[in-house]
Write an enzyme that holds these catalytic residues in place. Structure first.
Site, PDB file in Angstrom:
ATOM      1  N   GLY A   1       0.815  -1.264   0.061  1.00  0.00           N
ATOM      2  CA  GLY A   1      -0.157  -0.196   0.110  1.00  0.00           C
ATOM      3  C   GLY A   1       0.754   1.348  -0.073  1.00  0.00           C
ATOM      4  O   GLY A   1       0.309   2.232   0.409  1.00  0.00           O
TER       5      GLY A   1
ATOM      6  N   ASN B   1       1.528   2.956  -2.567  1.00  0.00           N
ATOM      7  CA  ASN B   1       0.601   4.019  -3.583  1.00  0.00           C
ATOM      8  C   ASN B   1      -0.314   4.553  -2.790  1.00  0.00           C
ATOM      9  O   ASN B   1      -0.852   5.786  -2.799  1.00  0.00           O
ATOM     10  CB  ASN B   1       0.443   3.269  -4.768  1.00  0.00           C
ATOM     11  CG  ASN B   1       1.505   3.250  -5.796  1.00  0.00           C
ATOM     12  OD1 ASN B   1       1.843   4.288  -6.365  1.00  0.00           O
ATOM     13  ND2 ASN B   1       2.157   2.118  -5.905  1.00  0.00           N
TER      14      ASN B   1
ATOM     15  N   LYS C   1      -5.945  -8.746  -8.688  1.00  0.00           N
ATOM     16  CA  LYS C   1      -7.147  -9.576  -9.168  1.00  0.00           C
ATOM     17  C   LYS C   1      -7.641  -9.224 -10.554  1.00  0.00           C
ATOM     18  O   LYS C   1      -7.955  -7.799 -10.491  1.00  0.00           O
ATOM     19  CB  LYS C   1      -8.119  -9.370  -8.088  1.00  0.00           C
ATOM     20  CG  LYS C   1      -9.420 -10.418  -8.217  1.00  0.00           C
ATOM     21  CD  LYS C   1     -10.372 -10.157  -6.964  1.00  0.00           C
ATOM     22  CE  LYS C   1     -11.739 -11.107  -6.982  1.00  0.00           C
ATOM     23  NZ  LYS C   1     -11.667 -12.291  -6.456  1.00  0.00           N
TER      24      LYS C   1
ATOM     25  N   ASN D   1      -5.573   2.454 -12.843  1.00  0.00           N
ATOM     26  CA  ASN D   1      -4.669   1.704 -12.352  1.00  0.00           C
ATOM     27  C   ASN D   1      -3.153   2.172 -12.595  1.00  0.00           C
ATOM     28  O   ASN D   1      -2.876   2.901 -13.373  1.00  0.00           O
ATOM     29  CB  ASN D   1      -4.673   0.238 -13.191  1.00  0.00           C
ATOM     30  CG  ASN D   1      -3.797  -0.864 -12.608  1.00  0.00           C
ATOM     31  OD1 ASN D   1      -3.753  -1.168 -11.600  1.00  0.00           O
ATOM     32  ND2 ASN D   1      -3.066  -1.535 -13.641  1.00  0.00           N
TER      33      ASN D   1
ATOM     34  N   HIS E   1       0.608   1.142 -12.966  1.00  0.00           N
ATOM     35  CA  HIS E   1       1.538  -0.240 -13.628  1.00  0.00           C
ATOM     36  C   HIS E   1       2.836   0.287 -13.669  1.00  0.00           C
ATOM     37  O   HIS E   1       3.271   1.360 -14.234  1.00  0.00           O
ATOM     38  CB  HIS E   1       0.944  -0.711 -15.086  1.00  0.00           C
ATOM     39  CG  HIS E   1       1.948  -1.869 -15.468  1.00  0.00           C
ATOM     40  ND1 HIS E   1       1.474  -3.128 -15.028  1.00  0.00           N
ATOM     41  CD2 HIS E   1       2.918  -2.030 -16.307  1.00  0.00           C
ATOM     42  CE1 HIS E   1       2.363  -4.268 -15.562  1.00  0.00           C
ATOM     43  NE2 HIS E   1       3.186  -3.411 -16.370  1.00  0.00           N
TER      44      HIS E   1
HETATM   45  C1  GRF Z   1       3.288  -1.191  -7.505  1.00  0.00           C
HETATM   46  O1  GRF Z   1       4.696  -1.564  -8.162  1.00  0.00           O
HETATM   47  C2  GRF Z   1       2.199  -1.044  -8.695  1.00  0.00           C
HETATM   48  O2  GRF Z   1       2.863  -0.641  -9.752  1.00  0.00           O
HETATM   49  C3  GRF Z   1       1.982  -2.485  -8.754  1.00  0.00           C
HETATM   50  O3  GRF Z   1       1.764  -2.980  -7.601  1.00  0.00           O
HETATM   51  C4  GRF Z   1       2.902  -2.392  -6.730  1.00  0.00           C
HETATM   52  C5  GRF Z   1       2.031  -2.055  -5.429  1.00  0.00           C
HETATM   53  O4  GRF Z   1       2.995  -1.360  -4.641  1.00  0.00           O
HETATM   54  N1  GRF Z   1       0.658  -2.699  -9.535  1.00  0.00           N
HETATM   55  P1  GRF Z   1       2.197  -0.967  -3.224  1.00  0.00           P
HETATM   56  O5  GRF Z   1       1.200  -1.943  -2.482  1.00  0.00           O
HETATM   57  O6  GRF Z   1       1.411   0.334  -3.693  1.00  0.00           O
HETATM   58  O7  GRF Z   1       3.539  -0.543  -2.361  1.00  0.00           O
END
Ligand code: GRF
Length: 197
Positions: free
Chosen positions: A12, A14, A82, A98, A100
């Site tokens: 988490g 992000n 998912k 999303n 990525h």
């Molecule tokens: C990130 O690298 C994102 O790009 C990918 O999963 C990871 C999630 O990281 N989809 P976090 O859980 O936000 O630290």
């Protein structure tokens, strides 16, 4: 004020960047709920620490109901591992984004997640990688691109080195897109996304 839902499966970081940007008033929005399909995802703990509703749900129908109950305007997939059905994506058209960890359309799609993305970039020998925020449609990582930013890749970089550099970019571009969405600055014409200044 826009209602935001954040869907996670892991640490988490992000999510944390969005929480911090809301608390600093950079983003004019409210996280109504954080949903994880993994019961022990640390991201749920991050939400609870900030008094944000955090729920573990693994059934897609239950997730859809929770999102509708919270009348969300924006759904942020932040490390949500998912695959969403077309029923889900069609229910929230142009409301799901999303993040990525590559420059789509490179190193994306089925099977490209986490460190695998960065290892593929390293093995290919790219000199630039980065992150992409895109709208979510019924396929994996194929929705219209909203924002991208880049990092340099050095020959001696490991996949972990690259992951660390890209994660910093992710935090930056994701919170900017959430801010722009909350400020109604994002418009899409076919596959092209316009962001008002
Ligand atoms: C990130 O690298 C994102 O790009 C990918 O999963 C990871 C999630 O990281 N989809 P976090 O859980 O936000 O630290």
């Amino acid at each position: 004020m826009k209602n935001i839902a954040v869907l996670i499966s892991g640490g988490g970081s992000n999510l944390q960047s969005i929480i911090d940007a809301i608390e600093s008033r950079e983003i004019k929005g409210k996280i109504s709920v954080v949903i994880s399909n993994k019961e022990n995802a640390y991201g749920l703990e991050r939400a609870r620490k900030h008094n944000i509703k955090a729920v573990f749900l693994n059934d897609e129908r239950e997730i859809i109901n929770e999102l509708k109950k919270n009348e969300v305007d924006l759904i942020v997939l932040a490390g949500f591992l998912k695959i969403l059905s077309s029923e889900f994506t069609n229910s929230f058209e142009n409301k799901i984004i999303n993040i990525h960890p590559s420059l789509i359309p490179s190193f994306c799609g089925k099977g490209f997640y986490g460190l695998k993305v960065h290892q593929a970039a390293i093995d290919y020998g790219v000199k630039v990688s980065g992150a992409t925020v895109h709208f979510v449609d019924e396929n994996a990582d194929t929705g219209a691109i909203i924002a991208q930013d880049t990092v340099e890749v050095y020959p001696e970089d490991s996949a972990e080195d690259l992951q660390k550099k890209v994660l910093e970019i992710e935090h930056k571009i994701l919170k900017k897109v959430v801010k722009d969405f909350c400020d109604d600055k994002i418009r899409k014409k076919d596959r092209v996304v316009f962001i008002d200044k």
